[in-house]
Design a protein around this motif. Structure first.
Motif, short mmCIF file in Angstrom:
data_model
loop_
_atom_site.label_atom_id
_atom_site.label_comp_id
_atom_site.label_asym_id
_atom_site.label_seq_id
_atom_site.Cartn_x
_atom_site.Cartn_y
_atom_site.Cartn_z
N ALA A 102 -18.23 6.00 0.80
CA ALA A 102 -17.76 4.72 0.25
C ALA A 102 -16.25 4.56 0.42
CB ALA A 102 -18.13 4.62 -1.23
N GLY A 103 -15.54 5.69 0.33
CA GLY A 103 -14.10 5.62 0.48
C GLY A 103 -13.64 5.22 1.85
N LYS A 104 -14.54 5.29 2.85
CA LYS A 104 -14.18 4.88 4.21
C LYS A 104 -14.36 3.38 4.42
CE LYS A 104 -15.66 9.38 5.97
NZ LYS A 104 -16.64 10.09 6.84
N ASP A 105 -15.06 2.73 3.50
CA ASP A 105 -15.26 1.29 3.64
C ASP A 105 -13.95 0.56 3.35
OD1 ASP A 105 -16.03 -1.46 2.17
OD2 ASP A 105 -17.58 -0.96 3.64
N PRO A 106 -13.54 -0.38 4.21
CA PRO A 106 -12.25 -1.05 4.00
C PRO A 106 -12.14 -1.78 2.67
CG PRO A 106 -13.07 -1.46 6.22
CD PRO A 106 -14.18 -0.78 5.47
N GLN A 107 -13.22 -2.42 2.24
CA GLN A 107 -13.15 -3.15 0.97
C GLN A 107 -13.03 -2.19 -0.20
OE1 GLN A 107 -16.63 -5.67 0.90
NE2 GLN A 107 -15.51 -7.37 1.83
N VAL A 108 -13.76 -1.09 -0.15
CA VAL A 108 -13.67 -0.11 -1.24
C VAL A 108 -12.29 0.51 -1.28
CG1 VAL A 108 -14.59 2.04 -2.14
CG2 VAL A 108 -16.14 0.32 -1.20
N ARG A 109 -11.76 0.83 -0.11
CA ARG A 109 -10.41 1.42 -0.06
C ARG A 109 -9.39 0.45 -0.62
NH1 ARG A 109 -9.35 3.61 5.88
NH2 ARG A 109 -7.39 4.18 4.85
N ALA A 110 -9.52 -0.83 -0.26
CA ALA A 110 -8.56 -1.82 -0.76
C ALA A 110 -8.67 -1.98 -2.27
CB ALA A 110 -8.79 -3.15 -0.05
N SER A 111 -9.89 -2.01 -2.78
CA SER A 111 -10.06 -2.20 -4.22
C SER A 111 -9.54 -1.00 -5.00
CB SER A 111 -11.53 -2.46 -4.54
OG SER A 111 -12.32 -1.34 -4.22
N ARG A 112 -9.78 0.21 -4.49
CA ARG A 112 -9.27 1.41 -5.18
C ARG A 112 -7.75 1.46 -5.13
NH1 ARG A 112 -12.47 6.64 -3.25
NH2 ARG A 112 -11.28 7.51 -5.00
N ALA A 113 -7.18 1.08 -3.98
CA ALA A 113 -5.74 1.05 -3.89
C ALA A 113 -5.15 0.03 -4.86
CB ALA A 113 -5.31 0.73 -2.46
N CYS A 114 -5.82 -1.12 -5.00
CA CYS A 114 -5.36 -2.14 -5.94
C CYS A 114 -5.43 -1.62 -7.36
CB CYS A 114 -6.20 -3.39 -5.75
SG CYS A 114 -5.74 -4.75 -6.84
N TRP A 115 -6.51 -0.97 -7.70
CA TRP A 115 -6.65 -0.44 -9.06
C TRP A 115 -5.55 0.57 -9.38
CZ3 TRP A 115 -9.42 -1.64 -13.24
CH2 TRP A 115 -9.50 -0.71 -14.27
N ARG A 116 -5.29 1.49 -8.44
CA ARG A 116 -4.23 2.48 -8.66
C ARG A 116 -2.87 1.80 -8.76
NH1 ARG A 116 -7.33 5.53 -4.86
NH2 ARG A 116 -5.98 4.77 -3.18
N ALA A 117 -2.65 0.78 -7.93
CA ALA A 117 -1.36 0.09 -7.97
C ALA A 117 -1.16 -0.65 -9.28
CB ALA A 117 -1.25 -0.87 -6.79
N TRP A 118 -2.24 -1.16 -9.84
CA TRP A 118 -2.14 -1.92 -11.09
C TRP A 118 -1.89 -1.03 -12.29
CZ3 TRP A 118 -6.62 -6.04 -10.62
CH2 TRP A 118 -6.16 -7.14 -9.87
N TRP A 119 -2.56 0.10 -12.35
CA TRP A 119 -2.59 0.87 -13.60
C TRP A 119 -1.93 2.24 -13.51
CZ3 TRP A 119 -3.63 -2.47 -17.08
CH2 TRP A 119 -4.52 -3.52 -16.81
N ASP A 120 -1.83 2.81 -12.31
CA ASP A 120 -1.29 4.17 -12.21
C ASP A 120 0.16 4.20 -11.74
OD1 ASP A 120 -3.76 5.01 -12.96
OD2 ASP A 120 -4.44 5.53 -10.95
N SER A 121 0.73 3.04 -11.46
CA SER A 121 2.09 3.02 -10.94
C SER A 121 2.88 1.90 -11.60
CB SER A 121 2.07 2.80 -9.41
OG SER A 121 3.38 2.59 -8.92
N GLU A 122 4.13 2.23 -11.98
CA GLU A 122 5.02 1.21 -12.53
C GLU A 122 5.78 0.47 -11.44
OE1 GLU A 122 7.60 2.97 -15.36
OE2 GLU A 122 5.99 3.65 -16.70
N GLN A 123 5.59 0.88 -10.19
CA GLN A 123 6.32 0.27 -9.09
C GLN A 123 5.78 -1.12 -8.77
OE1 GLN A 123 9.04 1.78 -7.80
NE2 GLN A 123 8.64 3.37 -9.35
N HIS A 124 6.65 -1.92 -8.21
CA HIS A 124 6.27 -3.27 -7.75
C HIS A 124 5.68 -3.14 -6.36
CE1 HIS A 124 7.70 -7.63 -6.75
NE2 HIS A 124 6.39 -7.55 -6.99
N THR A 125 4.38 -3.39 -6.21
CA THR A 125 3.68 -3.15 -4.96
C THR A 125 3.13 -4.46 -4.39
OG1 THR A 125 1.51 -2.82 -5.98
CG2 THR A 125 2.98 -0.91 -5.89
N ALA A 126 2.51 -4.34 -3.21
CA ALA A 126 1.90 -5.51 -2.57
C ALA A 126 0.77 -6.08 -3.40
CB ALA A 126 1.40 -5.13 -1.18
N HIS A 127 0.11 -5.25 -4.20
CA HIS A 127 -0.98 -5.73 -5.04
C HIS A 127 -0.47 -6.53 -6.24
CE1 HIS A 127 -3.94 -3.49 -2.77
NE2 HIS A 127 -3.15 -2.45 -2.81
#
Length: 903
Positions: free
Chosen positions: A562-587
């Motif tokens: 599942a992690g190789k699927d582009p949509q799944v990778r994008a959604s997981r990256a978005c989730w980490r960017a929203w909640w696991d990082s205080e940095q200002h990201t593309a998400h």
């Protein structure tokens, strides 16, 4: 005596050939009687499976019938059991006759035909004793039952009449049905028992069934299935009903792919399957498994059912553009649909409700020039809309005009079941065949169907308290306390469910059970009395399955894949960017500097609305103006105009009256205002959504009241030349005081804008001008001057900037807000140094907002005071998200923070 020669050359006397032919006919008749064999089954699943087996075996003379069909066969002629389609009109006719003691007041309720049909089936299934309790309800019901039986068409008989007709022709049983085998029927209702008892004396009758079948009353030959050593594989405790369906499909696919069973050897069942039907419909299609619904699928799950639902929606709730578009998108092919040109809706504003044929006529006339076929759409569509506007009373005529084939059959069935006003309930209750063959499909249906058609591998779901076995229920029309010692079949649901459970397990090779820990609504559920607590296995909702039932389930079971699927990778990256990082990201909205879309949209001429979004919600500006996201029109006919639309209505009233050049006389103002209100009342519904008629009239009256205050203030005090609805930065047909219609630049920011000023008073002799912005709401309570009001009042400052730029000869400009909700209107002004300072700040804020967009450091703005439709693209827990990103967002939006906190 003369003689003849037979085929062997032997001489035989004349006339003996007649005797020979008679003997041959007798032998043929006896052979035919011996060949005829009838199997009696119960339920649609076993009926189709036994007929399929007979076809595969190429058997001759075998009849496979249900008990009603067996009785009809014996009754002869064109006799047939009365079906639901026949009974509903008879029931409604009997109810309309009236004259009842107890039920007369509820005869016309929408659910009455269905309740009567259920009670009649229970009543006909039992042998009613000769003496019954004497009460008004039973007298009414027996009268109703007689009327229903009398209203049935010739040849359509109720079960008791069918049994009597069959008993009268019982001597034909050897020729018509031959030997009878009752195949796997769990139980026989009392109404059919006299017929079977009588058949036992006319022809051989054998009952093959489970040891749990109710056969104590039967006088014929009894044969019992051998008791199988059914193996309980698992008892799964699932999270909810949907999880049960998911586990059932995983179990079924595992059996098929492992080669342990073919689909026709697998069955899934529940005591009452309705609660799981929707999940089975969706997940079985996702899985690609052949799942046959033995009890049929909901009619509304089909395209034909959706066409009927769209038509019913219009007839019950009235015309609207969205409903009409949906109807013609769902309609089957028919002359009415084919007569419409493909571009019939071209030119119609999607925001308009169009709630009457007159509005449709005006809208189609205005859009005629944009269609290729001129008035063809009007000639084809308007007669249909006139019929639709008649409402539910025209349901039958409109259905015949617009529906064809299966859709028309569903529409007629729904109208038979209940009065037209209850057609929504009727359509929800309708079920149709799913088009699958049970001989190559996994069976899903009620336990009664599966008990009559055993399969080797079964899964019983829904073993929760009050679900299996179900709680005994009473008929609404015939409650038990009025029946004395008579018990209807519905009162024995718990015993029947227990018997079905035992029969299904007894005839299987292996079985599994499941139940849900919580219901579909989230309530806790206790286990059934049939649940094996010691074999329970908890299956978590997030548990990785041993065998997946679909591609999405497979990816869920294999996180690495599942992690190789582009949509799944994008959604997981978005989730980490929203909640696991205080940095200002593309998400969070960050893009590369000088992004072409943003550069292009900043180069366009802005409106005051887009400027407000640019300065108060930088990320929303990108979504709305660069990506062109729009809020869908979810309410085609609102109960009230929103604040912005109501303000536009008031402004339109004021502008229309002033454009007519009305003199400053209160009587003339009132007449002109009424004339303009009548015009807008007719034209607005053609271009935008407005409330229903009565509320729309009230809205117009409120708008006139506010507009009159503005007009009194505008015409009562002349301050030089007065301009209303004055546009700048865009072409216009009205007169204007400036020499150019070019957009107004905002300082050296590279941003230009256009707009429309509510009122401008220019006194060229004094070199002064007053800008008035009308507000339909209430004035703020605070005493401090209103400048930007945290960005809400940017518009009037930009208007002042435009007037300064377009009329440079002016020495003094003031901007005022006039709140029309107050009587008299209340005005707040911004003049002289305060206004000049506000203009300078507005230019600085605009420059900061444009630089922020070009830099790509785009982040969400402050939390809106009210609902913002674009916030749906942000995380659901918005407060927590803003706390996580507080520092990075504050750094990105630092240049605009002063505006968001300004008075």
């Amino acid at each position: 005596m003369s003689t003849l020669l037979n085929t062997s050359g032997i001489a035989i006397p004349h006339g003996a050939d007649i005797l020979i032919n008679k003997a041959r006919s007798a032998r043929h008749e006896r052979g035919r009687q011996l060949l005829i064999h009838t199997e009696v089954v119960d339920g649609p699943l076993v009926l189709r499976m036994r007929r399929l087996n007979a076809a595969r075996d190429q058997t001759i003379g075998r009849q496979i019938l249900t008990l009603p069909l067996l009785a009809a066969r014996l009754a002869g002629g064109f006799i047939a059991p009365a079906t639901q389609e026949i009974l509903y009109p008879a029931i409604r006719q009997a109810l309309e006759a009236g004259g009842y003691e107890d039920i007369d007041k509820v005869c016309q309720l929408p659910g009455m035909p269905g309740a009567v049909l259920s009670a009649l089936r229970d009543w006909w299934d039992v042998e009613a004793p000769a003496s019954l309790p004497d009460n008004a309800r039973l007298r009414d019901f027996t009268l109703l039952e007689r009327r229903v039986r009398g209203a049935l068409p010739a040849g359509m008989l109720s079960p008791p009449d069918l049994v009597r007709a069959a008993l009268e022709r019982l001597h034909f049983a050897p020729k018509l049905v031959g030997a009878i085998t009752i195949q796997g029927v769990p139980d026989v209702k009392p109404v059919w028992r006299p017929l079977l008892q009588a058949l036992c004396e006319a022809v051989p009758v054998r009952w093959i069934g489970s040891q749990h079948s109710g056969r104590a009353w039967f006088a014929g030959e009894i044969e019992t299935y051998p008791t199988g050593a059914a193996l309980l594989l698992s008892a799964d405790l699932c999270a909810d009903p949907r999880s049960e369906v998911r586990e059932a499909l995983r179990w079924a696919r595992a059996l098929v792919t492992a080669g342990k069973a073919s689909p026709n050897e697998i069955a899934i069942s529940a005591a009452s399957p309705t609660a799981w039907d929707d999940a089975f419909l969706v997940l079985s299609r996702e899985a690609g498994l052949p799942v046959h619904f033995t009890h049929g699928i909901p009619a509304l799950a089909t395209r034909e059912g959706q066409a009927c639902a769209a038509l019913a929606d219009i007839l019950l709730r009235g015309l609207s553009q969205e409903r009409v578009r949906l109807l013609f998108a769902r309609l089957p092919r028919n002359p009415a649909r084919e007569s419409l040109p493909g571009d019939w809706a071209k030119g119609l504003r999607r925001s308009a409700t169009l709630a009457s044929p007159e509005l449709w006529r005006h809208a189609l006339e205005q859009a005629r020039g944009e269609r290729a076929d001129g008035d063809l759409a009007e000639r084809a569509l308007l007669p249909i809309l006139d019929e639709l506007a008649c409402g539910i009373a025209a349901a039958d005529a409109v259905g015949r005009r617009l529906l064809r084939g299966p859709a028309m059959a569903l529409w007629r069935d729904a109208l038979r079941m209940a009065p037209p006003h209850a057609i929504e309930l009727s359509l929800q209750a309708l079920r149709i065949a799913d088009g699958r063959e049970p001989g190559n499909s996994i069976a899903w249906g009620p336990a009664g169907h599966l008990a009559a058609a055993p399969r080797a591998h079964v899964r019983l779901i829904g073993l929760d308290a009050n679900a299996w076995p179900r709680r005994s229920s009473e008929s609404p029309l015939l409650p038990q306390h009025l029946l004395g010692h008579l018990r209807l079949p519905s009162a024995e649901a718990a015993q029947n469910d227990q018997a079905m459970h035992d029969i299904i397990i007894d005839q299987s090779q292996s079985y599994t059970l499941s139940r849900a820990y919580r219901s579909a609504t989230g309530s806790l559920q206790a286990a059934s009395t049939l649940w094996p607590k010691d074999k329970e296995r908890v299956v978590g909702r997030s548990a990785i399955p041993a065998h997946a039932f679909s591609e999405s389930d497979r990816l869920y079971a294999r996180p690495a894949d599942a992690g190789k699927d582009p949509q799944v990778r994008a959604s997981r990256a978005c989730w980490r960017a929203w909640w696991d990082s205080e940095q200002h990201t593309a998400h969070d909205g960050r893009v590369r500097p000088d992004h072409p879309l943003i550069v292009d949209v900043l180069a366009e001429v802005q409106s005051t609305t887009s400027l407000h979004r640019l300065l108060c919600d930088p990320l929303g500006f990108v979504w709305e103006y660069a990506l062109h996201w729009r809020e869908p029109n979810l309410d085609p006919q609102p109960l009230a105009l929103d604040h912005r639309a109501f303000g536009e209505l008031v402004h339109s009233l004021i502008g229309g009256v002033l454009r007519d050049g009305v003199p400053p006389n209160s009587e003339e103002i009132g007449i002109a205002l009424d004339r303009e209100a009548a015009r807008l009342a007719d034209t607005w519904p053609i271009t935008r959504a407005v409330p229903p008629g009565l509320l729309w009239g009230h809205t117009i009256a409120m708008a006139c009241e506010r507009a009159l205050r503005g007009l009194t203030e505008a015409l009562g005090e002349q301050r030089g030349l007065t301009w209303t609805e004055l546009s700048f930065g865009e072409p216009g047909e009205t007169l204007h005081p400036w020499t150019t219609l070019a957009p107004v630049p905002i300082g050296q920011t590279g941003v230009s804008f256009r707009g429309r000023i509510d009122r401008l008073d220019e006194d060229s002799a004094r070199g002064a001008a007053i800008i008035t912005d009308y507000k339909v709401g209430a004035a703020p309570e605070r005493k401090k001057p209103v400048v930007f009001d945290r960005g809400a009042e940017l518009q009037r400052v930009f208007y002042a900037l435009a007037v300064r730029s377009l009329l440079p000869e002016l020495r003094s400009v003031s901007s005022q807000l006039t709140y029309l909700k107050h009587d008299p209107a209340r005005t707040l002004s911004l003049t002289n140094e305060e206004l000049e300072r506000a203009i300078e700040q507005a230019v600085l804020f605009t420059d900061a907002g444009a630089r922020l967009q070009r830099s790509g450091e785009i982040a969400p703005g402050p939390a809106p005071l009210f609902f913002d439709s674009l916030s749906i693209a942000l995380p659901a827990d918005l407060d927590s998200y803003r706390r996580v990103k507080r520092r990075s967002f504050a750094q990105a939006n630092g240049a605009l923070d002063k505006l968001w906190s300004s008075p």
